[in-house]
Design a protein around this motif. Structure first.
Motif, PDB file in Angstrom:
ATOM      1  N   GLY A 246      -4.621 -10.225  14.062  1.00  0.00           N
ATOM      2  CA  GLY A 246      -3.682 -10.948  13.231  1.00  0.00           C
ATOM      3  C   GLY A 246      -4.227 -12.139  12.245  1.00  0.00           C
ATOM      4  N   THR A 247      -4.852 -13.193  13.019  1.00  0.00           N
ATOM      5  CA  THR A 247      -5.413 -14.350  12.267  1.00  0.00           C
ATOM      6  C   THR A 247      -6.282 -14.898  13.201  1.00  0.00           C
ATOM      7  N   TYR A 248      -7.510 -15.070  12.672  1.00  0.00           N
ATOM      8  CA  TYR A 248      -8.671 -15.888  13.307  1.00  0.00           C
ATOM      9  C   TYR A 248      -8.636 -17.280  13.499  1.00  0.00           C
ATOM     10  N   LEU A 249      -7.906 -17.866  12.794  1.00  0.00           N
ATOM     11  CA  LEU A 249      -7.720 -19.297  12.897  1.00  0.00           C
ATOM     12  C   LEU A 249      -8.804 -20.247  12.279  1.00  0.00           C
ATOM     13  N   GLY A 250      -9.410 -19.360  11.304  1.00  0.00           N
ATOM     14  CA  GLY A 250     -10.676 -20.158  10.748  1.00  0.00           C
ATOM     15  C   GLY A 250     -11.934 -19.800  11.507  1.00  0.00           C
ATOM     16  N   GLY A 251     -11.867 -18.931  12.675  1.00  0.00           N
ATOM     17  CA  GLY A 251     -13.125 -18.776  13.636  1.00  0.00           C
ATOM     18  C   GLY A 251     -14.010 -17.823  12.926  1.00  0.00           C
ATOM     19  N   LYS A 252     -13.540 -16.891  11.956  1.00  0.00           N
ATOM     20  CA  LYS A 252     -14.337 -15.898  11.189  1.00  0.00           C
ATOM     21  C   LYS A 252     -14.212 -16.144   9.688  1.00  0.00           C
ATOM     22  N   ARG A 253     -14.715 -15.494   8.851  1.00  0.00           N
ATOM     23  CA  ARG A 253     -14.875 -15.389   7.382  1.00  0.00           C
ATOM     24  C   ARG A 253     -14.549 -14.058   7.280  1.00  0.00           C
ATOM     25  N   ILE A 254     -13.414 -13.406   6.925  1.00  0.00           N
ATOM     26  CA  ILE A 254     -13.034 -12.083   6.781  1.00  0.00           C
ATOM     27  C   ILE A 254     -12.444 -11.820   5.515  1.00  0.00           C
ATOM     28  N   PHE A 255     -12.836 -10.894   4.792  1.00  0.00           N
ATOM     29  CA  PHE A 255     -12.099 -10.206   3.642  1.00  0.00           C
ATOM     30  C   PHE A 255     -12.356  -8.871   3.486  1.00  0.00           C
ATOM     31  N   ASN A 256     -11.282  -7.987   4.231  1.00  0.00           N
ATOM     32  CA  ASN A 256     -11.444  -6.515   4.256  1.00  0.00           C
ATOM     33  C   ASN A 256     -10.426  -5.831   3.233  1.00  0.00           C
ATOM     34  N   VAL A 257     -10.889  -4.808   2.504  1.00  0.00           N
ATOM     35  CA  VAL A 257      -9.986  -3.749   1.853  1.00  0.00           C
ATOM     36  C   VAL A 257     -10.202  -2.460   2.637  1.00  0.00           C
ATOM     37  N   GLY A 258      -8.650  -1.974   2.699  1.00  0.00           N
ATOM     38  CA  GLY A 258      -8.564  -0.763   3.432  1.00  0.00           C
ATOM     39  C   GLY A 258      -7.807   0.277   2.828  1.00  0.00           C
ATOM     40  N   ALA A 259      -7.783   1.504   3.139  1.00  0.00           N
ATOM     41  CA  ALA A 259      -6.941   2.428   3.017  1.00  0.00           C
ATOM     42  C   ALA A 259      -7.129   3.509   4.078  1.00  0.00           C
ATOM     43  N   GLY A 260      -5.821   4.158   4.234  1.00  0.00           N
ATOM     44  CA  GLY A 260      -5.645   5.173   5.606  1.00  0.00           C
ATOM     45  C   GLY A 260      -4.610   6.120   5.033  1.00  0.00           C
ATOM     46  N   PHE A 261      -4.386   7.044   6.125  1.00  0.00           N
ATOM     47  CA  PHE A 261      -3.461   8.091   5.914  1.00  0.00           C
ATOM     48  C   PHE A 261      -2.941   8.808   7.008  1.00  0.00           C
ATOM     49  N   PHE A 262      -1.937   9.348   7.146  1.00  0.00           N
ATOM     50  CA  PHE A 262      -1.213  10.198   8.244  1.00  0.00           C
ATOM     51  C   PHE A 262      -0.690  11.307   7.604  1.00  0.00           C
ATOM     52  N   ALA A 263      -0.908  12.668   8.082  1.00  0.00           N
ATOM     53  CA  ALA A 263      -0.615  13.981   7.930  1.00  0.00           C
ATOM     54  C   ALA A 263      -0.101  14.657   9.165  1.00  0.00           C
ATOM     55  N   HIS A 264       1.298  15.253   8.814  1.00  0.00           N
ATOM     56  CA  HIS A 264       1.617  16.160   9.911  1.00  0.00           C
ATOM     57  C   HIS A 264       2.119  17.521   9.251  1.00  0.00           C
ATOM     58  N   PRO A 265       1.359  18.215   8.971  1.00  0.00           N
ATOM     59  CA  PRO A 265       1.833  19.520   8.444  1.00  0.00           C
ATOM     60  C   PRO A 265       3.176  20.187   9.074  1.00  0.00           C
ATOM     61  N   SER A 266       4.146  20.446   8.283  1.00  0.00           N
ATOM     62  CA  SER A 266       5.261  21.163   8.902  1.00  0.00           C
ATOM     63  C   SER A 266       6.088  19.993   9.969  1.00  0.00           C
ATOM     64  N   GLY A 267       5.867  18.886   9.841  1.00  0.00           N
ATOM     65  CA  GLY A 267       6.241  17.915  10.756  1.00  0.00           C
ATOM     66  C   GLY A 267       7.915  17.640  10.614  1.00  0.00           C
ATOM     67  N   SER A 268       8.323  18.038   9.415  1.00  0.00           N
ATOM     68  CA  SER A 268       9.851  17.855   9.206  1.00  0.00           C
ATOM     69  C   SER A 268      10.275  19.221   8.896  1.00  0.00           C
ATOM     70  N   VAL A 269      11.709  19.214   8.990  1.00  0.00           N
ATOM     71  CA  VAL A 269      12.489  20.629   8.833  1.00  0.00           C
ATOM     72  C   VAL A 269      13.587  20.261   8.137  1.00  0.00           C
ATOM     73  N   ARG A 270      14.013  21.055   7.170  1.00  0.00           N
ATOM     74  CA  ARG A 270      15.278  21.228   6.408  1.00  0.00           C
ATOM     75  C   ARG A 270      15.781  22.304   6.456  1.00  0.00           C
ATOM     76  N   ALA A 271      17.275  22.334   6.467  1.00  0.00           N
ATOM     77  CA  ALA A 271      17.984  23.831   6.563  1.00  0.00           C
ATOM     78  C   ALA A 271      18.741  23.962   5.177  1.00  0.00           C
TER      79      ALA A 271
END
Length: 406
Positions: A246-271
């Motif tokens: 969560g935080t390195y308290l100045g112990g590192k020099r970090i600058f990250n950009v990210g992207a992610g996903f989650f996919a669950h085909p037919s994970g939900s259901v409607r009637a």
């Protein structure tokens, strides 16, 4: 107003030998080496979090102050050479006077596995593994460690699949992780849980429920796919374990950009109006940025994080903290000037807004607090005020937390 006083007594080991946790006293944690070069080792990580919770919004006949064993965990990982590794993580959560049993046999009293995976290293930069694991997709916060987080706790909605498709944030399946230059990746193919928290049945003509595997079967709704990719503009972070700092308290020099996903085909259901079940895909996407670096030469440091996330759990889905719509979240902290050998202070603020297709009102959560570091994350106090608003519902919480891990 709810007041929580949280005491966390933690014994914790990490793979890093630097001051990335902000403590000058921390030298690799609990580690048993079986050779001189450290390639054969056993690491043991153990922690417990004990809470005393005071709530003045309870009926007169109920006690306002109660105790809770929020987490009791043991984690071990080991290798005899650099080609493979095994990790085991077990424990329990939220044991209190209402969930205890006389013989320790209730569901809340029993230990369960939080993670068990075997990993094969394909050289120094790539690995594949299988088991009950925490190499998640979506965002940095969906892979968050709770031991070195900057705010009091993680943004709840960022743990976006907890209990819906997984077991307490962990899926059972296979994963691959590694780095390509400055780009780190983690991807996974997992089984979805059959009996998740959403145990509702669809109502005719109503909104979706997250119960595809239970209602449609594993052939149609059995698998989930996830991934997270981040590019490091400055220092690279360790990916030996899946837990994001969560935080390195100045112990590192970090600058990250990210992207992610989650996919669950037919994970939900409607009637439909005739009661015929219709599958709906669950799709979640996020982009985020994380900055953590010294600020000047006086020991101060800045920690900043921002994410946007699109959540599609099915048409008009809403359950507990989750719903189809959009989420934006960010936090900012400033470590005041000082020496790593002395007590440090870090004020911070956080803000989240969630929009839901099923409601006109947005959910907003504002937090303001400060950390007092006696020995980095290994010994700290956190005081945070959190205000949540959702339509006519408003809740303010003031929490004092003490944490020690070694």
């Amino acid at each position: 107003m709810t007041y929580r006083f949280l005491i966390c007594l933690i014994v914790f080991g990490t793979f890093s030998f630097t001051f990335s946790q902000g403590s000058p006293d921390y030298e690799g944690g609990l580690n048993i080496a079986f050779d001189e070069n450290g390639k054969k080792y056993l690491r043991i990580i153990s922690w417990a979090q004990v809470q005393a919770i005071h709530n003045d919004q309870v009926p007169d006949e109920q006690e306002q102050t109660n105790f809770n064993l929020a987490r009791a965990r043991i984690l071990m990982f080991s290798q005899i050479n650099e080609k493979f590794l095994i990790l085991t993580h077990f424990g329990l959560n939220n044991l209190n006077s209402n969930s205890m049993s006389p013989t320790g046999l209730s569901d809340a009293s029993e230990l369960f596995f939080h993670g068990v995976w075997a990993q094969y290293n394909l050289g120094k930069r790539h690995s594949v593994g299988a088991g009950l694991h925490y190499f998640n997709g979506i965002s940095r916060l969906n892979n968050q460690s709770t031991l070195n987080i900057m705010t009091l706790d993680n943004n709840r909605q960022s743990w976006s699949t907890v209990g819906l498709s997984d077991q307490f944030g962990r899926h059972l399946g296979i994963y691959a992780k590694g780095s390509l230059g400055k780009l780190q990746y983690r991807v996974a193919l997992n089984d979805a849980i059959t009996n998740g928290l959403d145990d509702r049945d669809p109502q005719n003509g109503g909104s979706a429920v997250y119960a595809g595997k239970r209602l449609l079967g594993s052939a149609e709704s059995g698998k989930v796919f996830s991934g997270y990719f981040e590019y490091s503009l400055f220092d690279m972070e360790s990916d030996v374990l899946p837990y994001k700092v969560g935080t390195y308290l100045g112990g590192k020099r970090i600058f990250n950009v990210g992207a992610g996903f989650f996919a669950h085909p037919s994970g939900s259901v409607r009637a439909d109006v005739d009661g015929i079940l219709e599958p709906e895909d669950v799709r979640i996407f996020a982009v985020d940025a994380f900055y953590d670096a010294p600020w000047g030469n006086d020991g101060s440091a800045i920690t900043a994080y921002a994410t946007y996330q699109y959540n599609d759990y099915g048409e008009d889905y809403f359950f507990l903290a989750y719903g189809t719509g959009n989420m934006a979240y960010g936090h900012l902290g400033y470590l005041l000037p000082g020496s790593v050998l002395k007590t440090r202070f870090q004020p911070y603020a956080s803000y989240a807004v969630n929009t839901y297709d099923a409601f006109e009102n947005n959910r907003t959560i504002f937090g303001i607090g400060a950390n007092t570091y006696f020995s980095g994350h290994n010994s700290k106090l956190t005081l945070e005020y959190r205000h949540e608003s959702f339509g006519d519902d408003k809740l303010g919480t003031l929490t004092l937390q003490a944490m020690i891990y070694l």
